[in-house]
Design an enzyme around this catalytic site. Sequence first.
Site, mmCIF file in Angstrom:
data_model
loop_
_atom_site.group_PDB
_atom_site.id
_atom_site.type_symbol
_atom_site.label_atom_id
_atom_site.label_comp_id
_atom_site.label_asym_id
_atom_site.label_seq_id
_atom_site.Cartn_x
_atom_site.Cartn_y
_atom_site.Cartn_z
ATOM 1 N N ARG A 114 0.889 -1.118 -0.092
ATOM 2 C CA ARG A 114 0.186 0.000 -0.100
ATOM 3 C C ARG A 114 0.923 1.330 -0.044
ATOM 4 O O ARG A 114 2.031 1.173 0.681
ATOM 5 C CB ARG A 114 -0.729 -0.017 1.263
ATOM 6 C CG ARG A 114 -1.785 -1.092 1.297
ATOM 7 C CD ARG A 114 -3.096 -0.503 0.166
ATOM 8 N NE ARG A 114 -4.149 -1.345 0.353
ATOM 9 C CZ ARG A 114 -4.662 -2.513 -0.593
ATOM 10 N NH1 ARG A 114 -3.605 -2.907 -1.246
ATOM 11 N NH2 ARG A 114 -5.457 -3.059 -0.458
ATOM 12 N N GLU A 161 -3.611 7.748 -4.756
ATOM 13 C CA GLU A 161 -3.870 7.432 -5.795
ATOM 14 C C GLU A 161 -5.071 7.810 -6.199
ATOM 15 O O GLU A 161 -6.143 8.229 -5.576
ATOM 16 C CB GLU A 161 -4.193 5.720 -5.807
ATOM 17 C CG GLU A 161 -2.689 5.110 -5.338
ATOM 18 C CD GLU A 161 -2.887 3.551 -5.274
ATOM 19 O OE1 GLU A 161 -3.727 3.083 -5.481
ATOM 20 O OE2 GLU A 161 -1.972 2.853 -4.940
ATOM 21 N N HIS A 183 -0.995 0.528 -9.756
ATOM 22 C CA HIS A 183 -1.600 -0.554 -8.868
ATOM 23 C C HIS A 183 -2.398 -1.732 -9.525
ATOM 24 O O HIS A 183 -3.357 -2.011 -9.380
ATOM 25 C CB HIS A 183 -2.890 0.285 -7.893
ATOM 26 C CG HIS A 183 -2.978 -0.241 -6.693
ATOM 27 N ND1 HIS A 183 -3.485 0.320 -5.629
ATOM 28 C CD2 HIS A 183 -3.026 -1.586 -6.265
ATOM 29 C CE1 HIS A 183 -3.760 -0.544 -4.583
ATOM 30 N NE2 HIS A 183 -3.261 -1.876 -4.973
#
Length: 379
Positions: A295, A324, A342
């Site tokens: 993360r 993000e 991601h």
Amino acid sequence: MFSLFSHFRVFFSRSRSRFYIIIIIIIIIIIIIINLEEIPRIEGNVFYIEGWSIHPSIHPPSMADSTVVPAAIIHRDPQFKFSFPGTEHIFNSIESSDPLYPLHRQTARVLIVIGPSTLRSHHLDLYPSLELVVGTSAGVDHIDLAECRRRNIRVTSAGSAFSEDGADYAIGLLMDVLRRLTAADRFVRAGFWPIKGVYPLGNKLGGKRVGIVGLGNIGTLVAKRLEPFGCTIAYHSRNKKPQVPYAFYPTVLDLAANSDSLIVCCALSDKTRHIINRDVLTTLGKKGVIVNIGRGALVDEKELVKLLVEGELGGAGLDVFENEPDVPKELFTLDNVVLSPHTAILTPESFANVREVVIGNITAFFSNKPLMSEINMYD
């Protein structure tokens, strides 16, 4: 008029039973009207009642073959579009846009969270009968676990469904940063090869000291993939794992001091937020490389960017970011940084794996069996 009334009186006088039958029919009609909300709603060839659905079986449909399947509310942020086709015989997916959502919201016992969609207390307030939150992501930091624990709601994750692909991607990012693969690709595409000649050398992966932050499902597979390269593997985790042959370091700082590269693949929690801070990054040094597929908030992004721009860190392979989809623009021009949106764990195969985990957890829940990937919220 008198004659018509006489006919009715004669009719009823001939048989009191007919009179009683009519009275009973009227009473039944009244009862049905009063309890109209208990009648199953019908949409197409699917019946709905009290949070459940009756679907025709996957064989040629007939009411004799019908089976009862539970309703599962789908909770998603708008950007996450994927769903689970072919599960109609296991559970009935109810989106918030579904006309039957208001009916099922009160009685549904299962909520499926799509990807890392945020699930907080005010969302849980909508589902008074909720007993299980089925996660479809490797991590569960987007779910309010404390609130679920307070409400006695069980939570599952995607388990190991993404582990293989995540581990592959981590090795790919590390190899890319060390050997400068995508930077070399840009060099050729820009037409610099005939102009500038030889491209700067990269570094080999073989024999490097690689530290893994988080030796869980993904971290363990990362380690196994590094072994054939002859890497010296070490790790930091919440607890030492006696069954593995790798060196354990009780702090990330100690791990960084004994590593050429760090691969971060642990879960995000209050304890692990910014576990990779400035001290860890400076200890890793000017030749050190960091890869993050966990993360974004596991790494202090501001310090990471600053050290990369100043040349105080060797390179980075980043699949995740703190805010993000916003990525620090300072990273765009750095050839020693590889960026990814991601997608480390996302493949058609991993989605198929997640589908099986979701089905397994929901089937186990309604069969009163152990869940496949339940989160220990008291750990």
